[in-house]
Design an enzyme around this catalytic site. Structure first.
Site, PDB file in Angstrom:
ATOM      1  N   LYS A  10       0.898  -1.270  -0.089  1.00 10.66           N
ATOM      2  CA  LYS A  10      -0.104  -0.008   0.055  1.00 10.66           C
ATOM      3  C   LYS A  10       0.901   1.093  -0.040  1.00 10.66           C
ATOM      4  CE  LYS A  10      -0.081   2.119   3.415  1.00 10.66           C
ATOM      5  NZ  LYS A  10       0.034   2.698   4.859  1.00 10.66           N
ATOM      6  N   ASP A 120      -5.383   0.864   8.767  1.00  5.82           N
ATOM      7  CA  ASP A 120      -5.188   0.723   7.465  1.00  5.82           C
ATOM      8  C   ASP A 120      -5.651  -0.452   6.719  1.00  5.82           C
ATOM      9  OD1 ASP A 120      -3.357   3.018   7.076  1.00  5.82           O
ATOM     10  OD2 ASP A 120      -1.674   1.934   7.150  1.00  5.82           O
TER      11      ASP A 120
HETATM   12  O1  C5P Z   1      -4.516   1.678  13.797  1.00  2.00           O
HETATM   13  P1  C5P Z   1      -2.901   0.991  13.948  1.00  2.00           P
HETATM   14  O2  C5P Z   1      -2.780   0.124  14.767  1.00  2.00           O
HETATM   15  O3  C5P Z   1      -2.489   0.964  12.530  1.00  2.00           O
HETATM   16  O4  C5P Z   1      -2.306   2.393  14.675  1.00  2.00           O
HETATM   17  C1  C5P Z   1      -1.097   2.389  15.164  1.00  2.00           C
HETATM   18  C2  C5P Z   1      -0.933   3.695  16.059  1.00  2.00           C
HETATM   19  O5  C5P Z   1      -0.681   4.823  15.078  1.00  2.00           O
HETATM   20  C3  C5P Z   1      -2.023   4.063  17.056  1.00  2.00           C
HETATM   21  O6  C5P Z   1      -1.852   3.355  18.164  1.00  2.00           O
HETATM   22  C4  C5P Z   1      -1.983   5.435  17.295  1.00  2.00           C
HETATM   23  O7  C5P Z   1      -0.846   5.794  17.848  1.00  2.00           O
HETATM   24  C5  C5P Z   1      -1.607   6.021  15.860  1.00  2.00           C
HETATM   25  N1  C5P Z   1      -2.518   6.281  14.866  1.00  2.00           N
HETATM   26  C6  C5P Z   1      -3.017   7.755  14.896  1.00  2.00           C
HETATM   27  N2  C5P Z   1      -4.039   7.741  14.043  1.00  2.00           N
HETATM   28  C7  C5P Z   1      -4.566   7.159  13.200  1.00  2.00           C
HETATM   29  C8  C5P Z   1      -3.735   6.163  12.867  1.00  2.00           C
HETATM   30  C9  C5P Z   1      -2.727   5.650  13.765  1.00  2.00           C
HETATM   31  O8  C5P Z   1      -2.620   8.255  15.807  1.00  2.00           O
HETATM   32  N3  C5P Z   1      -5.529   7.651  12.257  1.00  2.00           N
END
Ligand code: C5P
Length: 266
Positions: A10, A120
């Protein structure tokens, strides 16, 4: 019957951070596309859950419920044996684990569970270009995006996503220019150059390797980081220039992951 699936890389061609929710998650506005490199998975019904990992990036990939593919199968309510060939660097801004999880959800008809596995994962359910907003749950297909010839460069540094968001000083930034209509590739590229990845500066500030990766792409029409890094992409005019650029970078930086790819257009 075994199901074989492809989990493409991606790429966030743009990644604008437009705000932050009360729970700490950031609001995004991103144009996402997918490449013709990726992980490969084989999914087989089995009496108990099992994940085998092979491939050039298998080291350090969990083989238990910490792996998103395990959790995806669990959410689908089945026990499976999953063979995962890791061709993509992980924790690298190109969706490796999210794309693997989305591929499993798709194969098992459990797409509704995407968001609980990560921001994602919803966008990775389709391989067409999409605009992703909210924290990742709001995805709409975008037409008129040309297939692009890119060099992907990963300089081998792992950048934890939460750290990059923490280093981002300004949380409220302008969204993408929403006029998402382009007459041709040149118009698309001119538009793309005007957009941003707001996580690029905070990621690069603690990681000189990201600046080095961007520097090796200086011959490209555009060089930018994907996601929260550390993979960067360069846009090149055609298959020949992209191949030459990738070969040149790989020769200079034999330890980096360097790939000439073509993205899926729409
Ligand atoms: O959702 P994911 O596990 O990919 O996100 C990893 C970390 O990235 C989250 O715990 C958060 O700290 C940050 N994040 C965020 N805002 C988003 C996606 C991720 O702050 N939209």
């Amino acid at each position: 019957m075994a199901i074989e699936v492809f989990a493409p890389a991606k790429i966030n061609l743009t990644l604008h951070v437009t705000g932050q929710r009360a729970d700490g998650y950031h609001l995004l506005d991103s144009l996402v596309v997918f490449a013709d490199v990726g992980d490969r998975l084989t999914i087989d019904p089995a009496p108990r859950m099992r994940v085998d990992v092979s491939g050039p990036f298998s080291v350090g990939v969990p083989r238990d419920e910490r792996n998103l593919v395990w959790r995806a199968a669990e959410l689908a309510g089945v026990t499976t044996q999953i063979s995962l060939e890791k061709n993509l660097p992980h924790g690298a801004g190109i969706g490796g684990g999210s794309s693997d999880a989305a591929a499993v959800l798709r194969a098992l008809g459990a797409e509704a569970h995407a968001l609980v596995l990560g921001s994602d994962v919803p966008v990775c359910l389709l391989d067409a270009p999409q605009r992703m907003r909210g924290i990742g749950e709001n995805v709409v297909p975008v037409g008129g995006v040309p297939a692009l010839h890119l060099v992907l460069v990963n300089p081998g540094v792992h950048v934890p996503t939460p750290d990059v968001f923490k280093r981002l000083k300004k949380k409220e930034n302008p969204p993408m220019d929403a006029h998402l209509q382009w007459s041709d590739r040149a118009a698309f590229l001119a538009w793309l150059i005007e957009q941003r990845n707001d996580l690029q500066a905070p990621a690069a500030s603690g990681n000189p390797a990201i600046l080095a990766a961007l520097k090796t792409l200086k011959g490209a029409e555009l060089a930018r980081m994907s996601g929260s890094g550390s993979t960067c992409f360069g846009v090149y005019p055609d298959a020949e220039t992209v191949r030459d650029a990738a070969a040149e970078i790989a020769e200079k930086q034999p330890r980096w992951w360097v790939e000439a790819v073509t993205t899926v257009g729409a």
